[in-house]
Design an enzyme around this catalytic site. Structure first.
Site, PDB file in Angstrom:
ATOM      1  N   ARG A  97       3.604   8.209  15.257  1.00  0.00           N
ATOM      2  CA  ARG A  97       3.714   8.569  13.981  1.00  0.00           C
ATOM      3  C   ARG A  97       4.897   9.107  13.644  1.00  0.00           C
ATOM      4  O   ARG A  97       5.416   9.858  14.047  1.00  0.00           O
ATOM      5  CB  ARG A  97       2.411   9.370  13.520  1.00  0.00           C
ATOM      6  N   THR A 370       1.761  -3.050   6.349  1.00  0.00           N
ATOM      7  CA  THR A 370       1.510  -2.574   7.607  1.00  0.00           C
ATOM      8  C   THR A 370       1.221  -3.880   8.517  1.00  0.00           C
ATOM      9  O   THR A 370       0.942  -4.725   7.803  1.00  0.00           O
ATOM     10  CB  THR A 370       0.428  -1.528   7.859  1.00  0.00           C
ATOM     11  N   THR A 388       3.793   0.368  10.988  1.00  0.00           N
ATOM     12  CA  THR A 388       4.094   0.351   9.704  1.00  0.00           C
ATOM     13  C   THR A 388       5.379   0.834   9.326  1.00  0.00           C
ATOM     14  O   THR A 388       6.015   1.733   9.780  1.00  0.00           O
ATOM     15  CB  THR A 388       2.852   0.852   8.812  1.00  0.00           C
ATOM     16  N   ASN A 390       4.963   1.734   5.686  1.00  0.00           N
ATOM     17  CA  ASN A 390       3.905   2.029   4.931  1.00  0.00           C
ATOM     18  C   ASN A 390       4.079   0.939   3.392  1.00  0.00           C
ATOM     19  O   ASN A 390       3.836  -0.393   3.996  1.00  0.00           O
ATOM     20  CB  ASN A 390       4.501   3.416   3.897  1.00  0.00           C
ATOM     21  N   GLU A 409       6.882   6.853   4.475  1.00  0.00           N
ATOM     22  CA  GLU A 409       5.707   7.498   5.119  1.00  0.00           C
ATOM     23  C   GLU A 409       5.416   8.888   4.421  1.00  0.00           C
ATOM     24  O   GLU A 409       4.251   9.358   4.704  1.00  0.00           O
ATOM     25  CB  GLU A 409       5.611   7.435   6.626  1.00  0.00           C
ATOM     26  N   GLY A 462      -3.869  -0.266   4.500  1.00  0.00           N
ATOM     27  CA  GLY A 462      -4.086   0.943   3.621  1.00  0.00           C
ATOM     28  C   GLY A 462      -5.417   1.463   3.927  1.00  0.00           C
ATOM     29  O   GLY A 462      -5.699   1.329   5.111  1.00  0.00           O
TER      30      GLY A 462
HETATM   31  N1  GLY Z   1       0.943   3.799   6.019  1.00  0.00           N
HETATM   32  C1  GLY Z   1      -0.198   3.180   6.202  1.00  0.00           C
HETATM   33  C2  GLY Z   1      -1.147   4.113   7.318  1.00  0.00           C
HETATM   34  O1  GLY Z   1      -0.528   4.893   7.813  1.00  0.00           O
HETATM   35  O2  GLY Z   1      -2.269   3.981   7.120  1.00  0.00           O
END
Ligand code: GLY
Length: 560
Positions: A97, A370, A388, A390, A409, A462
């Site tokens: 992430r 994503t 992703t 985003n 993000e 999402g």
């Molecule tokens: N940006 C989408 C997620 O991480 O849920």
């Protein structure tokens, strides 16, 4: 229940559903890959044919998607790689992430009046967290793959250099984001030839991205996060109004996280832990639903109970969840069957529970674009990867010479407590932006492993990711094949707003009426949602299957 007791209970339950040793050595003998793009699925098979395993294939598919589906994910974004290694049963989630830069200051996202400035949180370099995907590619190849990174990245490098024709979905999203992309010379040069959205058939060649991928192939992690390339990124981001520094990049590392693991109907569910909210919410919902014989219920009664489980799980997620390196979370409690039993007892069999009658908090909703892919290889290794940038085309900016979009993000943080984010909802302290923190995600790559059958599943979408994965798993238990379960019509409830979102034709008019009579509000969206990709394996019949959501244009599931 105390965390200690919940932990012991969880451990006992896990032992009770562990897979018989007789099956542990079983092999599918064939591989299946389902991804959002034919070229990416083929990249995975190319690497398998060269002697790679599911994890080498995951690196190849991930990198290829970064080239051919730039609206959804990329080297400028982040990823969760959920891994099951057949040889020793090791299960882990590689958390790549994005992280908030050291200079993160929530005030930067406010306007002169102190209101959240939506443009800053989603468009331009200030919206971008420090990317994780490049680190994931290098880490997964080194620790779980059999092939050198160079081999696994070769298909993506070739695609970037030779070019490909973006599909109509990519072009549609380009139209949606055109005005923002047009503000940035780097992104315009790449995606808007002549300043316009290109017509179908246009070939996108991206030698800069090929070069960036080659750097990673040659030098691994450090090729991206250190040295000349890192300097170029930091200078480019600064020029575009962002706030990265060299140390943000140099200190970036993936984290190996223990997955959320829980039993469900004689199977073991293995899914994404924080900083995803997905696994905990999935555990809460399935634990509630374990108390009902769903197969015996009609569609309306079943939908009612599933919605009530969704409502309760989504109430909890924003209040408690965030980056586990910064926030202490009651994970054992939230995922315990006893907690779920309490929630189940609060569900009326025939009446909707108004969300405002439950104590709670609004759930933050993450972005809508994503991508997810699912892999099983001939040896039974499993990879479920959701990645992703985003929003479609991320922050819509490209540092010249790099060939990739930066993510947006930072909008997945609760940038201003109590103030709705881009999707109309809010979050709290557990997900406040802080230097080095990872924003809460909904990405829910998951495995369902039983004595006879195994499923690998996930989707973009999402905040709806989690309920889509839930519905996919429930459909699989009802007997749906992967193609059927990814194509099923969907419904979603996330506590607030207190409505069931549905796709066109999810329910008949009579079913809608019956749900409304129970007190549910329904809202039909204009567009379908999600792009689910799933594969499964039946140990008894030896069958390996894949399914790629027909909502996508280029999605491809292959079994070989
Ligand atoms: N940006 C989408 C997620 O991480 O849920």
């Amino acid at each position: 229940m105390s965390p200690g007791k919940a932990g012991v209970l969880r451990a006992l339950l896990l032992i009770a559903v562990s897979i018989p040793a007789a099956f542990a050595a079983d092999k599918p003998g064939k591989a299946a890959i389902a991804s959002a793009h034919k070229l990416a699925t083929e990249a995975g098979f190319e690497v398998l044919a060269a002697g790679g395993n599911a994890f080498d294939a995951a690196v190849a598919v991930s990198a290829a998607l970064s080239v051919v589906e730039p609206q959804s994910s990329g080297i400028g974004g982040g990823a969760f790689f959920l891994i099951h290694r057949a040889s020793d049963g090791k299960q882990v989630m590689v958390d790549a992430r994005e992280t908030a830069p050291a200079a993160t200051d929530a005030k930067q996202y406010l306007d002169a009046k102190g209101d959240l400035d939506r443009d800053k949180s989603v468009n331009g370099a200030l919206a971008a967290g420090i990317p994780g995907e490049a680190a994931a590619l290098a880490f997964v190849a080194e620790h779980y793959g059999k092939l050198p990174l160079k081999k696994s990245l070769a298909p993506a490098i070739r695609l970037a250099r030779k070019g490909f024709a973006p599909d109509t979905r990519s072009l549609m999203f380009l139209g949606l984001r055109k005005d923002v992309i047009a503000r940035d010379p780097g992104a315009t040069a790449l995606f808007l030839p002549g300043g316009e959205v290109p017509k179908s058939g246009w070939v996108l060649k991206n030698p800069d991205l090929a070069h960036t991928l080659e750097l990673i192939a040659d030098k691994g992690h450090d090729g991206f996060y250190k040295g000349e390339f890192a300097k170029k990124l930091v200078a480019g981001v600064a020029k575009m109004g962002g706030n990265w520094n060299l140390e943000d990049l140099a200190s970036y590392q993936v984290r190996e996280r223990e997955p959320i693991v829980f039993p469900y109907r004689g199977h073991t569910i293995v899914t994404a832990p924080p900083p995803s909210s997905g696994g905990i919410a999935l555990a809460e919902m399935l634990n509630i639903l374990q108390g009902y014989d769903l197969a015996k219920l009609d569609r309306v009664a079943r939908t009612h109970l599933v919605v009530e489980a969704m409502r309760r799980a989504y109430r909890d997620r924003a209040e408690y969840l965030g980056d586990p390196d910064f926030v202490k979370m009651p994970v054992a409690e939230l995922t315990s069957p006893l907690y779920a039993a309490g929630l189940r007892a609060s569900i009326h069999p025939k009446k909707a529970t108004p969300s405002d009658s439950l104590p709670g908090f609004m759930a933050p909703v993450q972005g809508t674009d994503t991508t997810h892919f699912s892999i099983i290889d001939a040896d039974g290794n499993l990879a479920a990867v959701t990645q992703t940038v985003n929003l479609p085309y991320g922050a819509a900016v490209v540092v010249p010479g790099t060939g990739f979009l930066l993510n947006n993000e930072m909008d997945d943080f609760a940038l201003k407590a109590g103030v709705p984010n881009a999707f109309g909802l809010v979050g709290g302290d557990a997900n406040a932006p802080k230097p080095g923190r990872r924003p809460l995600s909904s990405m829910t790559p998951s495995f369902v492993i039983g004595p006879e059958r195994t499923l690998v599943i996930g989707t973009p979408g999402g905040s709806r990711i989690i309920t889509m994965v839930l519905e996919g798993i429930l459909a699989w238990f009802d007997g749906d094949a992967p193609q059927q379960l990814v194509d099923n019509k969907r419904f979603h409830h996330q506590f607030l707003p207190d409505v069931i979102s549905i796709e066109k034709d999810t329910f008949s008019l009579d079913e809608r009426k019956a749900l409304q009579e129970m007190g549910h509000m329904l809202s039909e969206g204009e567009r379908p949602w999600g792009f689910m990709n799933a594969v499964d394996w039946n140990r008894k019949s030896g069958e390996v299957r894949g399914g790629s959501d027909s909502r996508g244009v280029s999605g491809t599931a292959l079994v070989k």
